[in-house]
Design a protein around this motif. Sequence first.
Motif, mmCIF file in Angstrom:
data_model
loop_
_atom_site.group_PDB
_atom_site.id
_atom_site.type_symbol
_atom_site.label_atom_id
_atom_site.label_comp_id
_atom_site.label_asym_id
_atom_site.label_seq_id
_atom_site.Cartn_x
_atom_site.Cartn_y
_atom_site.Cartn_z
ATOM 1 N N ASN A 186 0.869 -1.699 0.013
ATOM 2 C CA ASN A 186 -0.059 -0.493 0.006
ATOM 3 C C ASN A 186 0.618 0.921 -0.378
ATOM 4 O OD1 ASN A 186 -2.498 0.735 -0.105
ATOM 5 N ND2 ASN A 186 -1.783 1.773 1.954
ATOM 6 N N HIS A 187 0.578 1.855 -0.910
ATOM 7 C CA HIS A 187 1.543 2.978 -1.056
ATOM 8 C C HIS A 187 3.025 3.422 -1.329
ATOM 9 C CE1 HIS A 187 -2.182 5.739 0.274
ATOM 10 N NE2 HIS A 187 -2.513 4.951 -0.013
ATOM 11 N N VAL A 188 3.305 2.425 -1.549
ATOM 12 C CA VAL A 188 5.337 1.433 -1.556
ATOM 13 C C VAL A 188 5.229 2.738 -3.249
ATOM 14 C CG1 VAL A 188 6.595 -0.280 -2.807
ATOM 15 C CG2 VAL A 188 4.894 -0.148 -0.377
ATOM 16 N N LEU A 189 4.810 1.739 -4.476
ATOM 17 C CA LEU A 189 5.143 2.181 -5.358
ATOM 18 C C LEU A 189 5.934 3.391 -5.772
ATOM 19 C CD1 LEU A 189 2.557 -0.069 -7.522
ATOM 20 C CD2 LEU A 189 4.441 -0.600 -7.123
ATOM 21 N N HIS A 190 5.385 4.425 -5.444
ATOM 22 C CA HIS A 190 5.620 6.334 -5.885
ATOM 23 C C HIS A 190 6.777 6.587 -5.226
ATOM 24 C CE1 HIS A 190 2.998 6.183 -2.224
ATOM 25 N NE2 HIS A 190 4.101 7.692 -1.613
ATOM 26 N N HIS A 191 7.293 5.120 -4.306
ATOM 27 C CA HIS A 191 8.093 5.941 -3.390
ATOM 28 C C HIS A 191 9.752 5.164 -4.893
ATOM 29 C CE1 HIS A 191 7.346 7.196 0.226
ATOM 30 N NE2 HIS A 191 6.158 5.875 0.254
ATOM 31 N N LEU A 192 9.143 4.341 -4.887
ATOM 32 C CA LEU A 192 10.820 3.312 -6.208
ATOM 33 C C LEU A 192 10.480 4.705 -7.887
ATOM 34 C CD1 LEU A 192 8.834 -0.046 -5.767
ATOM 35 C CD2 LEU A 192 10.878 0.759 -4.533
ATOM 36 N N THR A 193 12.042 4.250 -8.276
ATOM 37 C CA THR A 193 12.470 5.405 -9.150
ATOM 38 C C THR A 193 11.834 3.974 -10.103
ATOM 39 O OG1 THR A 193 14.138 3.775 -9.287
ATOM 40 C CG2 THR A 193 14.462 5.685 -8.374
ATOM 41 N N ASP A 194 11.482 4.957 -11.807
ATOM 42 C CA ASP A 194 11.264 3.929 -13.032
ATOM 43 C C ASP A 194 11.651 2.431 -12.386
ATOM 44 O OD1 ASP A 194 9.471 5.518 -13.365
ATOM 45 O OD2 ASP A 194 10.145 6.523 -14.632
ATOM 46 N N ALA A 195 13.091 2.143 -12.716
ATOM 47 C CA ALA A 195 14.057 1.161 -12.681
ATOM 48 C C ALA A 195 13.148 0.064 -11.598
ATOM 49 C CB ALA A 195 15.344 1.571 -12.984
ATOM 50 N N GLU A 196 13.260 0.314 -10.679
ATOM 51 C CA GLU A 196 12.893 -0.215 -9.577
ATOM 52 C C GLU A 196 12.017 -0.560 -9.686
ATOM 53 O OE1 GLU A 196 15.568 2.571 -5.909
ATOM 54 O OE2 GLU A 196 13.721 2.763 -6.269
ATOM 55 N N VAL A 197 10.856 -0.364 -10.034
ATOM 56 C CA VAL A 197 9.229 -1.001 -9.872
ATOM 57 C C VAL A 197 9.188 -2.445 -10.610
ATOM 58 C CG1 VAL A 197 7.017 -0.535 -10.899
ATOM 59 C CG2 VAL A 197 7.849 1.406 -10.154
ATOM 60 N N PRO A 198 10.538 -2.241 -11.812
ATOM 61 C CA PRO A 198 9.755 -3.883 -12.490
ATOM 62 C C PRO A 198 10.595 -4.443 -11.480
ATOM 63 C CG PRO A 198 10.116 -1.964 -14.231
ATOM 64 C CD PRO A 198 10.544 -1.561 -13.030
ATOM 65 N N GLU A 199 11.712 -4.739 -11.128
ATOM 66 C CA GLU A 199 12.590 -5.151 -10.230
ATOM 67 C C GLU A 199 11.585 -6.028 -8.895
ATOM 68 O OE1 GLU A 199 16.355 -4.905 -7.154
ATOM 69 O OE2 GLU A 199 16.444 -3.453 -8.444
#
Length: 218
Positions: free
Chosen positions: A120-133
């Motif tokens: 919950n509310h984690v994805l927006h803390h990540l960079t575009d490269a970190e999301v797929p990881e």
Amino acid sequence: MDDPACDLRQLERTYAQFEQVNALVSGWEVVYRRELRPRLRRDRAMTLLDIGCGGGDLARQLLRWAARDGFSLRVLGIDADERAIHYAQAQPPRSGLSFRAALSGELLRGGERFDFIVSNHVLHHLTDAEVPELLRDCEGLCRGVTLHSDIERHPLAYAGFALLAAPLFRDSFILYDGTLSVRRSFREDELRRLAPAGWQVTRPFPFRLLLKHEAGRA
């Protein structure tokens, strides 16, 4: 909240207020009823991983809903911030609930597996490269369904949250960090472009995005 030098009293008050914030804006009870409850089983305890659990309010709520509905669920909440885990572990204990300072990649390398994964509310803390990881980690960790819920970036979401939070959540980081989170969050098309094949992006409510993956389905 991400500042290691931030005021600890305000940080812990923020963790304490997350349950109210999520009840108002995140819609997890509906997500639980639609996505998790139909997949729960009565013949065995099922396992759930909450990534980026913060103070543990969502993990506790999912455990309560499952118990209310007659299901046994074992929940592990993980967070990279040891202050969050310290706060979560200091709350009244519940059977089947545990917390650990860890990252998803550590669990994957340790060979752990779960029936469900949520965040919950984690994805927006990540960079575009970190999301797929992160999503690749979840594919390796989850034998069932994974659900990442987050805010959708929109001017109305920003204005609405600011108006709601200002009078309700004082002496914490809720207002500042919440409005910052809206500015950092994804639009539906942006998240869809980042998601690997097999992941589905939906908008279950206005200004909310749900990124879903079900193991074994293309």
